[in-house]
Design a protein around this motif. Sequence first.
Motif, short mmCIF file in Angstrom:
data_model
loop_
_atom_site.label_atom_id
_atom_site.label_comp_id
_atom_site.label_asym_id
_atom_site.label_seq_id
_atom_site.Cartn_x
_atom_site.Cartn_y
_atom_site.Cartn_z
N LEU A 166 12.24 2.69 -4.04
CA LEU A 166 13.33 2.56 -3.08
C LEU A 166 13.18 3.55 -1.94
CD1 LEU A 166 16.00 1.44 -2.09
CD2 LEU A 166 17.16 2.89 -3.76
N ALA A 167 12.83 4.81 -2.26
CA ALA A 167 12.69 5.84 -1.23
C ALA A 167 11.58 5.49 -0.24
CB ALA A 167 12.43 7.19 -1.88
N VAL A 168 10.43 5.06 -0.76
CA VAL A 168 9.32 4.71 0.11
C VAL A 168 9.63 3.43 0.89
CG1 VAL A 168 6.89 3.98 0.15
CG2 VAL A 168 7.61 5.87 -1.32
N GLY A 169 10.24 2.45 0.21
CA GLY A 169 10.62 1.23 0.92
C GLY A 169 11.59 1.51 2.05
N ASN A 170 12.54 2.42 1.83
CA ASN A 170 13.48 2.78 2.86
C ASN A 170 12.78 3.47 4.04
OD1 ASN A 170 16.15 3.34 4.03
ND2 ASN A 170 15.71 5.45 3.47
N ALA A 171 11.82 4.36 3.72
CA ALA A 171 11.07 5.03 4.78
C ALA A 171 10.26 4.02 5.60
CB ALA A 171 10.15 6.09 4.17
N TYR A 172 9.70 3.03 4.93
CA TYR A 172 8.94 1.97 5.62
C TYR A 172 9.87 1.16 6.53
CZ TYR A 172 5.03 -1.36 6.02
OH TYR A 172 4.00 -2.14 6.49
N LEU A 173 11.05 0.84 6.02
CA LEU A 173 12.02 0.10 6.83
C LEU A 173 12.48 0.91 8.04
CD1 LEU A 173 14.24 -1.45 4.01
CD2 LEU A 173 12.57 -2.64 5.44
N GLN A 174 12.58 2.22 7.88
CA GLN A 174 12.97 3.07 9.00
C GLN A 174 11.93 3.00 10.12
OE1 GLN A 174 13.63 7.02 7.56
NE2 GLN A 174 15.58 6.52 6.62
N VAL A 175 10.66 2.99 9.74
CA VAL A 175 9.61 2.89 10.77
C VAL A 175 9.69 1.55 11.48
CG1 VAL A 175 7.12 2.97 11.18
CG2 VAL A 175 8.13 4.47 9.46
N ILE A 176 9.91 0.47 10.72
CA ILE A 176 10.06 -0.86 11.34
C ILE A 176 11.24 -0.86 12.29
CG2 ILE A 176 10.62 -3.27 10.88
CD1 ILE A 176 9.09 -3.04 8.27
N GLU A 177 12.36 -0.28 11.85
CA GLU A 177 13.55 -0.23 12.69
C GLU A 177 13.28 0.55 13.97
OE1 GLU A 177 18.18 1.27 12.27
OE2 GLU A 177 16.53 2.52 11.56
N ALA A 178 12.63 1.72 13.83
CA ALA A 178 12.35 2.55 14.99
C ALA A 178 11.42 1.84 15.97
CB ALA A 178 11.75 3.88 14.56
N ASN A 179 10.44 1.11 15.44
CA ASN A 179 9.53 0.37 16.31
C ASN A 179 10.26 -0.76 17.02
OD1 ASN A 179 6.71 -0.25 17.20
ND2 ASN A 179 7.11 -2.15 16.11
N SER A 180 11.18 -1.42 16.32
CA SER A 180 11.96 -2.49 16.96
C SER A 180 12.81 -1.93 18.09
CB SER A 180 12.86 -3.17 15.92
OG SER A 180 12.07 -3.78 14.91
N ARG A 181 13.31 -0.74 17.92
CA ARG A 181 14.12 -0.13 18.98
C ARG A 181 13.26 0.19 20.20
NH1 ARG A 181 19.07 0.60 17.24
NH2 ARG A 181 19.46 0.81 15.00
N ILE A 182 12.01 0.60 19.96
CA ILE A 182 11.11 0.85 21.09
C ILE A 182 10.87 -0.45 21.87
CG2 ILE A 182 8.74 1.42 21.71
CD1 ILE A 182 8.73 3.50 19.54
N GLU A 183 10.60 -1.52 21.14
CA GLU A 183 10.34 -2.80 21.81
C GLU A 183 11.55 -3.26 22.59
OE1 GLU A 183 9.19 -5.35 18.63
OE2 GLU A 183 7.19 -4.46 18.39
N ALA A 184 12.74 -3.13 21.98
CA ALA A 184 13.95 -3.54 22.69
C ALA A 184 14.20 -2.65 23.90
CB ALA A 184 15.15 -3.49 21.73
N ASP A 235 0.83 -1.21 0.00
CA ASP A 235 0.00 0.00 0.00
C ASP A 235 0.86 1.25 0.00
OD1 ASP A 235 -2.25 -1.58 0.06
OD2 ASP A 235 -2.48 -1.48 2.24
N ALA A 236 1.92 1.24 0.81
CA ALA A 236 2.77 2.42 0.91
C ALA A 236 3.43 2.75 -0.43
CB ALA A 236 3.84 2.20 1.98
N ILE A 237 3.96 1.72 -1.09
CA ILE A 237 4.63 1.96 -2.38
C ILE A 237 3.60 2.36 -3.44
CG2 ILE A 237 5.87 0.81 -4.25
CD1 ILE A 237 7.47 -0.65 -2.14
N HIS A 238 2.45 1.73 -3.42
CA HIS A 238 1.40 2.08 -4.39
C HIS A 238 1.01 3.55 -4.26
CE1 HIS A 238 -2.15 1.71 -6.91
NE2 HIS A 238 -2.88 2.25 -5.94
N GLU A 239 0.82 4.02 -3.03
CA GLU A 239 0.42 5.41 -2.84
C GLU A 239 1.59 6.36 -3.14
OE1 GLU A 239 -1.91 6.50 0.42
OE2 GLU A 239 -3.10 4.66 0.44
N GLY A 240 2.81 5.92 -2.83
CA GLY A 240 3.97 6.73 -3.17
C GLY A 240 4.08 6.95 -4.66
N LEU A 241 3.78 5.92 -5.44
CA LEU A 241 3.85 6.02 -6.89
C LEU A 241 2.71 6.85 -7.47
CD1 LEU A 241 4.89 2.38 -7.87
CD2 LEU A 241 6.34 4.39 -7.58
N MET A 242 1.71 7.15 -6.66
CA MET A 242 0.61 7.98 -7.12
C MET A 242 0.75 9.43 -6.68
SD MET A 242 -2.74 5.53 -6.51
CE MET A 242 -3.82 6.88 -6.99
#
Length: 473
Positions: free
Chosen positions: A175-193, A63-70
Motif C-alpha cells: 500500500l505504501a509503495v502503491g501510494n507513492a507510485y500514485l503520487q508520482v502519477i498525480e504530480a505528473n498529471s498536474r504538470i501536463e495540465a 517493479d516498484a512493489i516488487h523492489e519495495g518488498l525486497m
Amino acid sequence: MPQSPHSFATGRWQHPAAFAIAILFGGAIALAAQNTTGTASATTGSIPSGPATADVRLLTLHDAIHEGLMYNLAVIDNGESARIARGQRLVALSSLLPQVSAQVSENVEQLNLATLGLRLPGVPEIIGPFGYSDLQATWNDTLFSLESIQRFRGARTAEQAAQLTYEDTLDVITLAVGNAYLQVIEANSRIEAQEAQVRNARVLYNQARDEVEAGTAPRIDVTQTEVQLHTEEYNLSVARNNFAVAKLNLARAIGLPLGQKFDLADKLPFSDTNPPTVDEAIALAYRSRGDFHAALETEKAAEQSLSAAKAERYPTLSTSGNYGVNGQTFGHSHGVFTFAATASVPIFSGGRIKGDITQAEAQLRERKAEAENLRGQIDYDVRTAFLNVNAAKEQAAVAKQNVDLANDNLTRAKDRFASGVAGSVEVVQAEQALASANDQYITSLYNHNLAKLSLARALGVARTSYETYLGGK
C-alpha cells in the motif's frame, strides 16, 4: 518524514482526500512498530539496491512493489524480527533437551602443604610436581518441567505471530509503495495540465498584446493576461518541483540505487472495480489480515506464558552426571563416573511466583484488549474503505463533467474575446475555472485509485491483488 500524500497542494491546489492515510497502515503497524526502529522511517526508508546506471529506467507498478518488498526497511526489520523469534523458540526448546558437553585436560600441579597449615613428620612440605590426564563427558537432562514446556509453547506461538506480522508488513508496504507510485502519477498529471494552462495563457497574452498594438483593445487587457501568464508559469514551477520530490519519495521507499533516473511506465487511468459486499468483505478481512491473526497468536502466547508462570509451583525432575577416564596418563587411566537424579519442589519463593503470575495475567488482559481493538479497527477499515471508494467514484464522474464544461466555457470565452464582445477578464476567469476543474479531476483519479488500494489493504489482499484493484482486471 517525506511529503504526505496531499503535500502537492499549493495555492488553489487544495485536495483533502477523505480517506485519511491512517488506513494506509491500519492496525498492522501498531504491531509491526514493536519490532521496528522508528515506524515512520521504517515504512518510508529502504536499503539502496546497488549502484545507479546511466540509463533511464522505465519503472512499472509491479517493479516498484516488487523492489519495495525486497529493500524497504520495514520489510527487512520485520523479517529479522521473525528470525529473532525463531531463535528465541530454539532457546526455549533447548531447556527441554539434554545438554551434553565433553572436556579433556592435561594437569600438572605442585602443592605447598605449609600454606595449608600442614606439617607432618617425614612428609616434605613441597609435593610434586605431579600430573594426571582427564577425559570426561557431562550431561544434564530435565525429565519434566511444566514451566519449561509452557514457555517453549509460548515461544513457538510468538514465532508464528512474528511471521504473521512480517507477512502483514508486506501488505502494508504494498500500500505504501502503491501510494507513492500514485503520487508520482498525480504530480505528473498536474504538470501536463499546468503546461496546457501556460500555453493557453501565453496565446491569450499574445492575442491581447496584438489587439492593443492594433488599437482594438484597452491596455488593461495586456496587463491582466500577463499577470495570468506569470501565475500559470509559477504554478508550473511548483508542479515540477512536487513531481521531482514525489519521484524521490518513491525511489526512497523501494530502495532504488541512489541517483538512479527513472520514469513511470504505468498511468493507471480511471477503472471501476467490483468488490464484494460489505459483510463479505469484513469476513474476508478477518480471514486474510495478517495483523489480526498475529494479534490472536500473541494473545495465545500470553496465555501460555501465564500457564508457565503458574507451573513454577510444580516440581521438576532432572538427571545429571558425567563419565570419564583419568590417571597419570591416558595409557594408565581408569573409568570414573557420577550420576544424580533430582526432584525439586518450590516451598517458599518470597512472592516471586505470585509476582510472575500477576504480571502474566496483566499481559494477557492487554493482549486480549489489543486483539479486540484490532477486530473493531478492521471493521472500521473495511467500512471506511467502501465509503471512500464509492465517494471517489462519484467525485471522479462529477469532476470529468466539470472538465468538459470548463473546456466548452473557455472555448466560448475565447471566441467572444476574439470577436470583441468580451474582454480578457472573462477569458482569464474561464481559464481559472478550467484549471480548478482539471485539479479536481486529477485529485479524484488519485483518490479513487488510492481508495481501491486502501480497500485491498483493509481486506488483507493488497500484496496479492493490487493489480486487480488498480487495473480493474
